[in-house]
Design a protein around this motif. Structure first.
Motif, PDB file in Angstrom:
ATOM      1  N   PRO A 121       4.863   2.106  -6.913  1.00 14.39           N
ATOM      2  CA  PRO A 121       4.704   0.850  -7.660  1.00 14.39           C
ATOM      3  C   PRO A 121       3.576  -0.029  -7.108  1.00 14.39           C
ATOM      4  CG  PRO A 121       7.012   1.194  -7.079  1.00 14.39           C
ATOM      5  CD  PRO A 121       6.222   2.244  -6.382  1.00 14.39           C
ATOM      6  N   LEU A 122       3.427  -0.075  -5.770  1.00 10.21           N
ATOM      7  CA  LEU A 122       2.357  -0.887  -5.192  1.00 10.21           C
ATOM      8  C   LEU A 122       0.997  -0.353  -5.623  1.00 10.21           C
ATOM      9  CD1 LEU A 122       1.318  -3.155  -3.403  1.00 10.21           C
ATOM     10  CD2 LEU A 122       1.624  -1.641  -1.428  1.00 10.21           C
ATOM     11  N   HIS A 123       0.811   0.955  -5.544  1.00 14.84           N
ATOM     12  CA  HIS A 123      -0.453   1.568  -5.976  1.00 14.84           C
ATOM     13  C   HIS A 123      -0.733   1.230  -7.438  1.00 14.84           C
ATOM     14  CE1 HIS A 123      -3.637   4.566  -6.427  1.00 14.84           C
ATOM     15  NE2 HIS A 123      -3.028   4.921  -7.552  1.00 14.84           N
ATOM     16  N   SER A 124       0.268   1.386  -8.274  1.00 13.97           N
ATOM     17  CA  SER A 124       0.106   1.139  -9.713  1.00 13.97           C
ATOM     18  C   SER A 124      -0.262  -0.317 -10.005  1.00 13.97           C
ATOM     19  CB  SER A 124       1.400   1.526 -10.431  1.00 13.97           C
ATOM     20  OG  SER A 124       1.295   1.285 -11.793  1.00 13.97           O
ATOM     21  N   ALA A 152      -3.979  -9.939  -3.251  1.00 14.62           N
ATOM     22  CA  ALA A 152      -3.019 -10.571  -2.331  1.00 14.62           C
ATOM     23  C   ALA A 152      -1.678 -10.873  -2.998  1.00 14.62           C
ATOM     24  CB  ALA A 152      -3.622 -11.830  -1.718  1.00 14.62           C
ATOM     25  N   PRO A 153      -1.655 -11.431  -4.219  1.00  7.50           N
ATOM     26  CA  PRO A 153      -0.350 -11.687  -4.848  1.00  7.50           C
ATOM     27  C   PRO A 153       0.432 -10.398  -5.113  1.00  7.50           C
ATOM     28  CG  PRO A 153      -2.109 -12.801  -6.068  1.00  7.50           C
ATOM     29  CD  PRO A 153      -2.752 -11.931  -5.038  1.00  7.50           C
ATOM     30  N   VAL A 154      -0.256  -9.338  -5.450  1.00  7.00           N
ATOM     31  CA  VAL A 154       0.402  -8.049  -5.701  1.00  7.00           C
ATOM     32  C   VAL A 154       1.053  -7.553  -4.415  1.00  7.00           C
ATOM     33  CG1 VAL A 154       0.033  -5.637  -6.371  1.00  7.00           C
ATOM     34  CG2 VAL A 154      -1.191  -7.469  -7.562  1.00  7.00           C
ATOM     35  N   ILE A 155       0.333  -7.669  -3.303  1.00 11.24           N
ATOM     36  CA  ILE A 155       0.881  -7.215  -2.023  1.00 11.24           C
ATOM     37  C   ILE A 155       2.072  -8.087  -1.626  1.00 11.24           C
ATOM     38  CG2 ILE A 155       0.388  -6.960   0.439  1.00 11.24           C
ATOM     39  CD1 ILE A 155      -2.453  -6.081  -0.460  1.00 11.24           C
ATOM     40  N   LYS A 198      11.227   7.372  10.874  1.00  7.05           N
ATOM     41  CA  LYS A 198      10.846   6.070  10.331  1.00  7.05           C
ATOM     42  C   LYS A 198       9.620   5.546  11.056  1.00  7.05           C
ATOM     43  CE  LYS A 198      15.279   4.521   8.645  1.00  7.05           C
ATOM     44  NZ  LYS A 198      16.268   3.477   8.606  1.00  7.05           N
ATOM     45  N   ALA A 199       8.881   4.701  10.364  1.00  4.24           N
ATOM     46  CA  ALA A 199       7.760   3.975  10.959  1.00  4.24           C
ATOM     47  C   ALA A 199       7.785   2.560  10.408  1.00  4.24           C
ATOM     48  CB  ALA A 199       6.434   4.655  10.633  1.00  4.24           C
ATOM     49  N   SER A 200       7.266   1.643  11.199  1.00  5.93           N
ATOM     50  CA  SER A 200       7.132   0.258  10.749  1.00  5.93           C
ATOM     51  C   SER A 200       5.748   0.064  10.163  1.00  5.93           C
ATOM     52  CB  SER A 200       7.301  -0.699  11.929  1.00  5.93           C
ATOM     53  OG  SER A 200       8.597  -0.606  12.440  1.00  5.93           O
ATOM     54  N   ILE A 201       5.665  -0.825   9.190  1.00  3.32           N
ATOM     55  CA  ILE A 201       4.364  -1.202   8.637  1.00  3.32           C
ATOM     56  C   ILE A 201       3.976  -2.511   9.305  1.00  3.32           C
ATOM     57  CG2 ILE A 201       3.098  -1.893   6.571  1.00  3.32           C
ATOM     58  CD1 ILE A 201       4.957  -0.005   4.995  1.00  3.32           C
ATOM     59  N   ASP A 202       2.922  -2.457  10.114  1.00  8.94           N
ATOM     60  CA  ASP A 202       2.446  -3.657  10.815  1.00  8.94           C
ATOM     61  C   ASP A 202       1.781  -4.623   9.853  1.00  8.94           C
ATOM     62  OD1 ASP A 202       3.367  -2.838  13.255  1.00  8.94           O
ATOM     63  OD2 ASP A 202       1.452  -2.063  13.941  1.00  8.94           O
ATOM     64  N   CYS A 203       0.971  -4.060   8.942  1.00  9.02           N
ATOM     65  CA  CYS A 203       0.258  -4.905   7.984  1.00  9.02           C
ATOM     66  C   CYS A 203      -0.355  -4.020   6.908  1.00  9.02           C
ATOM     67  CB  CYS A 203      -0.840  -5.717   8.669  1.00  9.02           C
ATOM     68  SG  CYS A 203      -2.238  -4.732   9.268  1.00  9.02           S
ATOM     69  N   PHE A 204      -0.766  -4.654   5.849  1.00  8.59           N
ATOM     70  CA  PHE A 204      -1.611  -4.028   4.843  1.00  8.59           C
ATOM     71  C   PHE A 204      -3.005  -4.572   5.110  1.00  8.59           C
ATOM     72  CE2 PHE A 204       2.613  -3.936   3.068  1.00  8.59           C
ATOM     73  CZ  PHE A 204       2.687  -2.671   2.507  1.00  8.59           C
ATOM     74  N   SER A 205      -4.020  -3.733   4.978  1.00  2.00           N
ATOM     75  CA  SER A 205      -5.372  -4.212   5.272  1.00  2.00           C
ATOM     76  C   SER A 205      -6.407  -3.498   4.422  1.00  2.00           C
ATOM     77  CB  SER A 205      -5.692  -4.034   6.757  1.00  2.00           C
ATOM     78  OG  SER A 205      -5.735  -2.674   7.117  1.00  2.00           O
ATOM     79  N   LEU A 206      -7.550  -4.154   4.302  1.00  2.00           N
ATOM     80  CA  LEU A 206      -8.736  -3.532   3.715  1.00  2.00           C
ATOM     81  C   LEU A 206      -9.509  -2.943   4.874  1.00  2.00           C
ATOM     82  CD1 LEU A 206      -9.819  -6.288   1.162  1.00  2.00           C
ATOM     83  CD2 LEU A 206      -8.593  -4.152   0.690  1.00  2.00           C
ATOM     84  N   TYR A 207      -9.817  -1.662   4.782  1.00  2.00           N
ATOM     85  CA  TYR A 207     -10.392  -0.940   5.913  1.00  2.00           C
ATOM     86  C   TYR A 207     -11.596  -0.135   5.448  1.00  2.00           C
ATOM     87  CZ  TYR A 207     -10.466   1.782  10.225  1.00  2.00           C
ATOM     88  OH  TYR A 207     -10.830   2.342  11.414  1.00  2.00           O
TER      89      TYR A 207
END
Length: 169
Positions: free
Chosen positions: A100-103, A64-67, A147-156
């Motif tokens: 960078p997020l992946h890393s 969560a802190p990384v995101i 372009k696209a919007s990011i609604d959220c990041f999630s665990l799926y």
């Protein structure tokens, strides 16, 4: 709760491009129509899914802190492609925020299953075992960039004909 199924970290998308991807899936890949239109951060390349047996709350607390620190809310797509020797068609986003997020998630201390593919952020349009000339023509007709919007990041956790979001960031 322990993770007991393959679990991915994804960026769920909305907007015009997302609607286009959904329509392509209805026509060319109906078994994926109920999956979110997304870009996978963890699970399909770079590293595998989060390793089963980990405590979900500890996993969430670790990433969560990384995101939060690396969050972004839109993405631009510049091209589409097909993975070699497959029928997997995808839109390729600008990588500047995804890499960078992946890393950083990869370095967060959580455990992952193995994956042999280098990280390649993408939005799957169609997943199949061979190319399809009809979708080639349809993808050639779209004007990029989009372009696209990011609604959220999630665990799926995907399953046939759908799946379950187990946490939303």
């Amino acid at each position: 709760m322990k993770i007991d199924k393959p679990t991915y970290l994804i960026a769920e998308l909305s907007g015009e491009l997302s609607s286009f991807v959904s329509e392509c899936r209805k026509q060319f890949n109906p078994e994926r129509v109920h999956w979110p239109v997304d870009i996978t951060i963890i699970g399909s390349s770079g590293v595998g899914t989060f390793r089963e047996g980990q405590d979900l709350q500890l996993l969430v607390d670790s990433i969560a802190p990384v995101i939060r620190e690396n969050c972004f809310d839109s993405v631009e797509f510049y091209s589409y492609g097909i993975f070699p020797d497959t029928g997997i068609y995808y839109f390729a986003p600008d990588r500047k925020n995804f890499d960078p997020l992946h890393s950083k998630v990869k370095s967060s201390g959580v455990l992952f299953n193995q994956n042999n593919w280098p990280y390649n952020p993408h939005c799957t349009v169609r997943a199949g075992d061979r190319p399809d000339c009809e979708i080639d023509a349809l993808l050639d007709s779209i004007t990029l960039p989009q372009k696209a919007s990011i609604d959220c990041f999630s665990l799926y956790q995907p399953e046939p004909n759908g799946g379950t979001r187990i946490h939303r960031f």
